[in-house]
Scaffold this active site. Structure first.
Site, PDB file in Angstrom:
ATOM      1  CG  ASP A  28      -1.996   1.086   1.136  1.00  0.00           C
ATOM      2  OD1 ASP A  28      -2.193   1.647   0.031  1.00  0.00           O
ATOM      3  OD2 ASP A  28      -2.631   1.376   2.165  1.00  0.00           O
ATOM      4  CD  GLU A  29       5.866   1.499  -0.428  1.00  0.00           C
ATOM      5  OE1 GLU A  29       6.680   2.365  -0.052  1.00  0.00           O
ATOM      6  OE2 GLU A  29       6.193   0.416  -0.963  1.00  0.00           O
TER       7      GLU A  29
END
Length: 304
Positions: free
Chosen positions: A164-165
């Site tokens: 989750d970047e």
């Protein structure tokens, strides 16, 4: 202090693509792996930037003592979670390099699986506002989970990795992270693929939102790892030590002495996973041996 040093060079994917309409009619069953020579020690993981490097690099390293694979899991880095502004929905996107690996699974993926190496697809944000933590409903989360599990089936993969970047929540009018989204997503994905790998690159809003409405999805992950290369940090998720990698190294950038120290600590403290990033096509046997000596009591041999 932890410094994020992960360098990602990806083909820009800001325009919508025909890839959004995935044709999931063809099943790509993974070849039955040949028994790999036995080795004892932590599971070793190699992220591979397929924009620049071949997945086959993960299969080029074996242990001098016993011949086992130096790497147990190879991660295709990376597919993306994109956002369709017309339908206001997230969709799974493959840039040309990821698509090439998937389309050529017979030569890019099966050879690894036949050696006993698991091949997992990482999914990463792409600056468009869509992320794992801002699905507006359980239905929308489940729809994206189905795209991922259908991809695993179609191309004969061994699982999905969440990273989750770079979502840039709020872009394109998307919502900020909420507490239910990732729980719904992981729950649906695990239901779709009960026997496949689900791993967590322990970073971003999703990684801190693992519980909602009395449901905790921590136990649905097979692995979680530290995202900060050259450091030791235990992932904050309720998994047994056997499924965690507090160590993380970037091959070619983390010093061999640090890689060895982190491997030694992995063994001495009883953790079951050792994470590496950016395995390229050069002969990295010295870098790999630095940690395999500590993990498995053996140097690594590179076979071109």
């Amino acid at each position: 202090m932890f410094t994020l040093v992960r360098s990602r060079v990806r083909t820009a994917a800001l325009a919508l693509s025909a890839v959004a309409a995935l044709a999931f009619g063809t099943t790509g069953a993974a070849a039955a792996p040949a028994p790999a020579p036995a080795k004892q020690g932590p599971t070793s993981v190699a992220y591979i930037e397929v924009n620049n490097n071949s997945m086959l690099n993960a299969g080029k390293y074996t242990l001098a003592n016993g011949g086992g694979n130096a790497f147990d899991v190879a991660v295709i880095f990376a597919a993306n979670i994109n956002y369709d502004t017309s339908t206001k929905a997230a969709y799974l996107y493959f840039n040309e390099n990821v698509q090439r690996v998937l389309d050529n699974a017979a030569t890019e993926i099966r050879p690894l699986q036949q050696k006993g190496i698991k091949v997992v697809l990482s999914v990463l944000g792409n600056h468009q506002g869509a992320g794992f933590a801002n699905f507006p409903s359980q239905q929308s989360a489940s729809a994206f989970a189905k795209q991922m599990s259908d991809t695993v089936v179609k191309y004969g993969l061994d699982g999905i990795d969440f990273d989750d970047e770079y979502a840039e929540y709020g872009n394109n009018g998307t919502a900020q992270p909420n507490d239910s989204s990732f729980v719904h997503l992981v729950t649906a994905l695990r239901a779709n693929m009960p026997d496949k790998i689900i791993s967590l690159y322990n970073i971003g809003p999703a990684a801190s939102r693992l519980s909602y409405g009395g449901v905790d999805v921590s136990s649905k992950f097979d692995y979680a790892w530290n995202p900060y290369y050259g450091t030791w940090q235990v992932p904050g998720i309720a998994l047994p030590k056997s499924k965690l990698s507090p160590a993380a190294v970037e091959i070619g950038r983390t010093s061999q002495s640090t890689a060895a120290d982190l491997a030694r600590r992995t063994v001495s403290e009883g953790y079951g996973v050792y994470l590496t990033y950016n395995l390229d096509g050069a002969d990295r046997s010295a870098d790999v041996s630095a940690f395999t000596r500590e993990l498995y009591g053996s140097d690594a041999v590179h076979t071109p």
